[in-house]
Design an enzyme around this catalytic site. Structure first.
Site, PDB file in Angstrom:
ATOM      1  N   CYS A 121      40.393  40.022  41.333  1.00  0.00           N
ATOM      2  CA  CYS A 121      40.911  38.819  40.695  1.00  0.00           C
ATOM      3  C   CYS A 121      40.533  37.645  41.595  1.00  0.00           C
ATOM      4  O   CYS A 121      41.070  37.479  42.676  1.00  0.00           O
ATOM      5  CB  CYS A 121      42.421  38.949  40.558  1.00  0.00           C
ATOM      6  SG  CYS A 121      43.160  37.643  39.597  1.00  0.00           S
ATOM      7  N   LEU A 122      39.581  36.873  41.141  1.00  0.00           N
ATOM      8  CA  LEU A 122      39.046  35.776  41.939  1.00  0.00           C
ATOM      9  C   LEU A 122      38.875  34.577  41.019  1.00  0.00           C
ATOM     10  O   LEU A 122      38.012  34.580  40.148  1.00  0.00           O
ATOM     11  CB  LEU A 122      37.713  36.214  42.552  1.00  0.00           C
ATOM     12  CG  LEU A 122      37.046  35.347  43.590  1.00  0.00           C
ATOM     13  CD1 LEU A 122      37.907  35.258  44.850  1.00  0.00           C
ATOM     14  CD2 LEU A 122      35.700  35.938  43.961  1.00  0.00           C
TER      15      LEU A 122
END
Length: 154
Positions: A92-93
């Protein structure tokens, strides 16, 4: 013509990153030489619980890159709130979301951000909520588990 442009951009990005890789990283093409699949070895930053570990991350560049963001997946298990604890290892970026990624975005910046998240996770944008909660409420236990996973898997 888009394929040619895409290939040129990928080759340019790969050359830039190969010549000046982000700190604690080594970037190579996958075993089949596919320019759309890179293998990144991330050495755990010394200022993190991942120190001493060597993590393999796959970067997949979609056919419409740079208009769509790369897909980052961890091949090495890591105890981290921003990486899924399943066999996909999705990260999750924020900057890799469709709405955030721009064609002018630099892949080297995304890789650098991965390293920064290993030092300081973004618990407000976590994919593993229980690990994020532990990081916020019991940092000592988080560090203990992260070090154990590093020892066991990396």
């Amino acid at each position: 013509m888009a394929g040619t442009s895409n290939t040129k951009r990928i080759a340019k990005d790969f050359k830039e990153i190969s010549n000046d890789p982000p700190l604690d990283m080594n970037v190579q093409l996958g075993t089949d030489g596919d320019m759309h699949k890179w293998v990144v070895t991330v050495n755990g930053p010394k200022e993190s619980p991942y120190a001493g570990g060597h993590f393999v991350v796959q970067v997949t560049l979609p056919p419409n890159y740079p208009f769509k963001p790369p897909i980052i997946s961890w091949q090495t298990k890591i105890y981290h709130p921003n990486v899924s604890n399943d066999d996909k290892g999705i990260m999750c970026l924020g900057m890799l979301r469709d709405g955030e990624w721009k064609p002018s975005s630099k892949l080297s910046n995304a890789l650098g951000y991965i390293r920064q998240l290993m030092i300081e996770p973004d618990v407000d944008d976590a994919i593993e909520q229980s690990i994020a909660r532990e990081y916020k409420e019991d940092r000592k236990e988080f560090v203990k588990k992260a070090k154990k996973w590093t020892k066991d898997y990396a």
